[in-house]
Scaffold this active site. Sequence first.
Site, short mmCIF file in Angstrom:
data_model
loop_
_atom_site.label_atom_id
_atom_site.label_comp_id
_atom_site.label_asym_id
_atom_site.label_seq_id
_atom_site.Cartn_x
_atom_site.Cartn_y
_atom_site.Cartn_z
N GLU A 113 0.86 -1.19 0.00
CA GLU A 113 0.00 0.00 0.00
C GLU A 113 0.90 1.24 0.00
O GLU A 113 1.14 1.86 1.03
CB GLU A 113 -0.96 -0.05 1.20
CG GLU A 113 -1.94 -1.20 1.05
CD GLU A 113 -2.98 -1.29 2.16
OE1 GLU A 113 -3.11 -0.33 2.93
OE2 GLU A 113 -3.66 -2.33 2.25
N HIS A 145 -16.88 -11.77 6.02
CA HIS A 145 -15.64 -11.06 6.32
C HIS A 145 -14.83 -11.81 7.36
O HIS A 145 -15.35 -12.18 8.40
CB HIS A 145 -15.95 -9.64 6.81
CG HIS A 145 -14.70 -8.82 6.97
ND1 HIS A 145 -14.40 -8.13 8.13
CD2 HIS A 145 -13.68 -8.58 6.12
CE1 HIS A 145 -13.24 -7.49 7.97
NE2 HIS A 145 -12.79 -7.75 6.77
N HIS A 146 -13.55 -12.03 7.04
CA HIS A 146 -12.61 -12.65 7.97
C HIS A 146 -11.39 -11.74 8.12
O HIS A 146 -10.46 -11.85 7.32
CB HIS A 146 -12.14 -14.00 7.43
CG HIS A 146 -13.18 -15.07 7.44
ND1 HIS A 146 -13.06 -16.24 6.72
CD2 HIS A 146 -14.37 -15.16 8.10
CE1 HIS A 146 -14.13 -17.01 6.94
NE2 HIS A 146 -14.94 -16.37 7.77
N GLU A 147 -11.40 -10.85 9.07
CA GLU A 147 -10.17 -10.10 9.37
C GLU A 147 -9.38 -10.96 10.35
O GLU A 147 -9.88 -11.31 11.42
CB GLU A 147 -10.51 -8.74 10.01
CG GLU A 147 -9.31 -7.97 10.55
CD GLU A 147 -8.24 -7.71 9.50
OE1 GLU A 147 -8.53 -7.05 8.50
OE2 GLU A 147 -7.09 -8.19 9.68
N HIS A 183 -7.69 -9.01 1.06
CA HIS A 183 -7.00 -7.77 1.41
C HIS A 183 -5.69 -8.08 2.12
O HIS A 183 -5.56 -9.12 2.75
CB HIS A 183 -7.89 -6.88 2.28
CG HIS A 183 -8.83 -6.06 1.46
ND1 HIS A 183 -8.99 -4.70 1.60
CD2 HIS A 183 -9.64 -6.42 0.44
CE1 HIS A 183 -9.86 -4.27 0.73
NE2 HIS A 183 -10.28 -5.28 0.01
N GLU A 184 -4.75 -7.16 2.00
CA GLU A 184 -3.39 -7.36 2.53
C GLU A 184 -2.84 -8.72 2.06
O GLU A 184 -2.44 -9.57 2.86
CB GLU A 184 -3.34 -7.25 4.07
CG GLU A 184 -3.70 -5.87 4.59
CD GLU A 184 -5.22 -5.66 4.71
OE1 GLU A 184 -5.93 -6.64 5.02
OE2 GLU A 184 -5.69 -4.53 4.49
N GLU A 195 -6.51 -6.83 -2.78
CA GLU A 195 -6.09 -5.45 -2.56
C GLU A 195 -4.61 -5.38 -2.96
O GLU A 195 -4.31 -5.48 -4.13
CB GLU A 195 -6.36 -5.06 -1.11
CG GLU A 195 -6.34 -3.57 -0.87
CD GLU A 195 -6.40 -3.23 0.61
OE1 GLU A 195 -5.89 -4.01 1.43
OE2 GLU A 195 -6.95 -2.17 0.95
N GLU A 214 -9.36 3.48 0.67
CA GLU A 214 -9.48 3.61 2.13
C GLU A 214 -8.48 4.63 2.69
O GLU A 214 -8.73 5.24 3.71
CB GLU A 214 -9.30 2.26 2.81
CG GLU A 214 -7.92 1.67 2.64
CD GLU A 214 -7.73 0.31 3.35
OE1 GLU A 214 -8.70 -0.25 3.84
OE2 GLU A 214 -6.58 -0.15 3.38
C1 NOJ Z 1 -8.06 -3.25 5.92
C2 NOJ Z 1 -8.88 -3.48 4.72
O1 NOJ Z 1 -8.21 -3.06 3.55
C3 NOJ Z 1 -10.20 -2.76 4.91
O2 NOJ Z 1 -10.97 -2.87 3.73
C4 NOJ Z 1 -10.91 -3.35 6.10
O3 NOJ Z 1 -12.06 -2.58 6.36
C5 NOJ Z 1 -10.03 -3.31 7.34
N1 NOJ Z 1 -8.73 -3.81 7.07
C6 NOJ Z 1 -10.64 -4.13 8.47
O4 NOJ Z 1 -10.63 -5.49 8.16
CA CA Z 2 -5.83 -2.52 3.28
#
Ligand code: NOJ
Ligand code: CA
Length: 664
Positions: A171, A374-376, A444-445, A463, A469
């Site tokens: 990023e 969603h899986h953060e 993402h990431e 991403e 963002e």
């Molecule tokens: C970073 C992600 O790019 C974003 O889209 C997300 O909302 C946050 N992390 C939380 O998971």
């Molecule tokens: Ca991100």
Amino acid sequence: MKPYIYIMTLTLFFFSCTSMEEAKVTSPDKKITVQAGEENGRIYYSISKNNTPVLDKSFLGFTFKTNNFENVHISKVIHSSFSETWEQVWGEEITVDNTYNQMIVSVEESEGLKRKFDIVFRVFDDGIGFRYEFPAQENMKEFTIIDENTEFNFTEAHKSWSIPYGANYYEALYEPKPLNRIDTVSTPLTIETENGLFLAVHEANLTDYASMNLTPQNGTSKLKVYLTPWSTGEKVFMKTPGVTPWRTIIIAGSLGDLLLSRLMLNLNESNRINDTSWIKTGRYIGIWWGMHMEKYTWTTGPKHGAITANVKRYIDFAAKHGFSGVLVEGWNTGWENNWTVEGDKFSFTTAYPDFDLEEVTRYAASKGVSLIGHHETGGATLNYESQMDSAFALYNKYGVSVVKTGYVSPLLDGKERNSSQYGVRHYRKVIETAAKYKIMIDNHEPVMPTGLQRTYPNLMTQEGVRGQEWDAWSTDGGNPPEHTTIIPFTRGLAGPMDFTPGTFLFENPVFPDTRVWTTLAKQLALSVVIYSPQKTAYEMIENYENNPAFEFITSCPTNWSETVVPDAKIGEYVTIARKDRESRNWFIGSITNAEARTLNLGFAFLENGVKYKAKIFRDGKDAHYKTNPYPIEIEEMEITSETNLTIPQAPGGGTAIMLIHPNT
Ligand code: NOJ
Ligand code: CA
């Protein structure tokens, strides 16, 4: 979705030779030549196009932890050719031509253990790929790579665009620099030469290896591979038989040809998912921007966004405006631990008490909408892997077929880089496990994409880019207007980008000095310019209601049968036109950097003699990305392949056009 036919035509023939003078292979159109040879016990290659050097003598090879290869020589050279066309399950076009001439250079140690490996070169009309292949052999079973010594010896300090190695999750802003002035950079590395070639160095089919980065040698334009290390310093643990990823160089005569090259996909393996009927492109809204704007919280509490009633409001909106999905972040327990790996307690199966997964998915299904999961992980891959099967099974049971994953932490499990072999193995495991549960992934990431979506078309989008963002909270103010005129030709070459355009409200109450630095018309144009088969319209829904510009967002398809690039200059402007896969309609996006510009657009790509009904969304009077982003004019007219248009674009502005075919 049409049935997937992966081989439509196929030809293959072999011939072999052993004379070392013939360690040379040309592209099918004879314009690109790769030559390999040996010098003082080492192997090199060079590349030319139209007899002009692209790469001077560049050495190949490795440093192993123990038992390095000493003197090697070429023992055999085998030539062959291959041609097929295959269909993409989804993409920027349907058919891909995969035609190349191949040369396998077999290399052997001259003394001692007599270990061997092959270097396989594939030369296409749009560039080359090569990789190292280690066959099974008595004297080589397991080995550890300390360095891959592959060189790319460019003939001059060409202009280039790249991001530094080590930028968290890639990023970062792509910077233009002469090749000899870059530090270690991640790939894709994009290059413009003085004689009009556009090159991109990257890799394909990164499966069980470390990501490739590039370092210039002693301030020259000779770049050498730098593999992302494990925390212990080693780069790759390998076994025989084993192969490296392909090292790829697109060699294009124009920016359009660079963007449309499918060389990287061709160097990935064909689709392994037999029934692809569940893999669908789509457009979704989400309980998402509200968190970045601090209107909502991810964690439960008075401002919790993911509460059943609020999600139902989003589902109603999605159903009314034809969105296929609603992303809900912050539905599961663990957010209260501030994403720390040590304290990570993300559960991927336990919802917060104010979010009723069963009821929400029942309600969504009754409206013809899907929940986007969603899986953060907070970068805690071990925690995630231990729950992955049950988490995907749960979503599958409730009809959730797209899951957005995330890895917000500079190191995975507090230790390993996401682009290391450790990270690569994890991301691969996620895609394969998701496929078993018929789940599509938006990662993402991620680790930088390398075309794996050909093999696993459930890997929809990723991403790995400084997305929109950053315009919510970046303390440097957000993405400058030229950013989106660069990324299609850099990060975008690696695969679809989840950049998340679609803002309709430009004020930022939380970080007033940070903003989306575009006009409203440019936000619309970005949904064509930046390709993503699962596409977010990321604004809070109340800001979309009753805005006539919203029609472009709800009309713009996510799957294309054809793409053309009428005009582009990296860092300045880009215009992309795409034909819908489901109809004969075309959509065009054109964007500019901070400069005002006049778009001169011809329509030669349209069907001859057909009168298309066009709707043009253009910057209105006095629109300006800094001071006045909102003015937009919507104009209707008839357009044919003979039409030429002149359209003014505001500083930081753009133009979005839809062309409706009369027989749609
Ligand atoms: C970073 C992600 O790019 C974003 O889209 C997300 O909302 C946050 N992390 C939380 O998971
Ligand atoms: Ca991100």
